[in-house]
Design an enzyme around this catalytic site. Sequence first.
Site, PDB file in Angstrom:
ATOM      1  N   TYR A 199       0.836  -1.211   0.000  1.00 29.36           N
ATOM      2  CA  TYR A 199       0.000   0.000   0.000  1.00 29.36           C
ATOM      3  C   TYR A 199       0.860   1.245   0.000  1.00 29.36           C
ATOM      4  O   TYR A 199       2.046   1.206   0.324  1.00 29.36           O
ATOM      5  CB  TYR A 199      -0.962  -0.010   1.199  1.00 29.36           C
ATOM      6  CG  TYR A 199      -0.284   0.192   2.537  1.00 29.36           C
ATOM      7  CD1 TYR A 199       0.176  -0.879   3.278  1.00 29.36           C
ATOM      8  CD2 TYR A 199      -0.107   1.477   3.046  1.00 29.36           C
ATOM      9  CE1 TYR A 199       0.798  -0.699   4.505  1.00 29.36           C
ATOM     10  CE2 TYR A 199       0.508   1.674   4.278  1.00 29.36           C
ATOM     11  CZ  TYR A 199       0.967   0.592   5.003  1.00 29.36           C
ATOM     12  OH  TYR A 199       1.585   0.787   6.205  1.00 29.36           O
ATOM     13  N   CYS A 200       0.243   2.347  -0.419  1.00 28.48           N
ATOM     14  CA  CYS A 200       0.883   3.665  -0.371  1.00 28.48           C
ATOM     15  C   CYS A 200      -0.227   4.691  -0.166  1.00 28.48           C
ATOM     16  O   CYS A 200      -1.350   4.328   0.159  1.00 28.48           O
ATOM     17  CB  CYS A 200       1.677   3.933  -1.643  1.00 28.48           C
ATOM     18  SG  CYS A 200       0.668   3.954  -3.133  1.00 28.48           S
TER      19      CYS A 200
END
Length: 347
Positions: A199-200
């Site tokens: 994720y980011c």
Amino acid sequence: MPVLHNRISNEELKARMLAETTPRTTVSFYKYFKISDPQSFRDSLYLKFEALNVFGRVYIASEGINAQISVPENNFEAFRETLAQTDPELKGIRLNIAIDDNGKSFWVLRMKLRPKIVSDGIDDPAFNPSDVGRYLKAEEVNKMADDPETVFVDMRNHYEYEVGHFEHAIEVPSDTFRDQLPMALDMLQKDKDKKIVMYCTGGIRCEKASAYMKYKGFKNVFHVEGGIIEYARKAKEQNLPLKFIGKNFVFDERLGERITEDVIAHCHQCGKPCDTHTNCKNDGCHLLFIQCETCAAEYDGCCNITCREEYNLPKEEQRKLRTGRENGIKIFNKSKDHPLRKRLPEL
Ligand SMILES: [Zn+2]
Ligand SMILES: [Zn+2]
């Protein structure tokens, strides 16, 4: 030959935008897909966007498109339609609409060709960034977060991870995305048979990271659809328990949006729990760091006593001191090895 860029002065353009009476919506979107002729794709999209009076920044590469733009509200449906007609890949694409926004963020349309939309340092033509991992919606994210056979991988910078992250997520401690990719690969070798969730902030990095892991032979790769922003929005909307704790760092004046009440970081000066980012008030520094209220008062919002001294000098003297000095020494230094952090006891 049509003019495919703007030739009017910046001030004039800005004044025109401010004088506009039609409201605008600020929207961002990205998509990894193969664009075989980026130049002609760009030129034709430019003309379409220009006709719709779209402003903003658009990057186009053979691997896809990344855009932050503003669209006049009354053209919004036509804009959606234009995207769908431009390429089937852009049909029904997720458009992230900015909230708390007056739509006055852009006053000109700039569309640029880039080698990549997210630079990754990969030259291999066999790497296909659109062959991404599986998208996870908020509910699925939560399920995976409770699964011991799943590893969450944070693909952001250290200062972002520091104030908020998914429970048990691992950090890939590098300052650049291109260094993070091989590092993540090394770190995850031992977990090759587990499920990997990347994720980011908004999805554009983790999506490519998931494609990279697949390219390197990982089988069970997932990523959080729309990143933390979309996860938090959906989880709150659906009353799901939040598995992301702390703050989501964002680059606006707030320097972070609170997701849960947990404060997981510490003041970089005294070590007490705190997750308020600030930029050192000294114009010759502007270091991004975490500072509690007590330290902010003690140091006048500066990162150390040298900066405090300099900040309290008359403006003219401050300018003299800065002349000839490397102004980049401490600006936005993301490194864990920053001298300010080194001086602190292990937090
Ligand atoms: Zn403090
Ligand atoms: Zn400073």
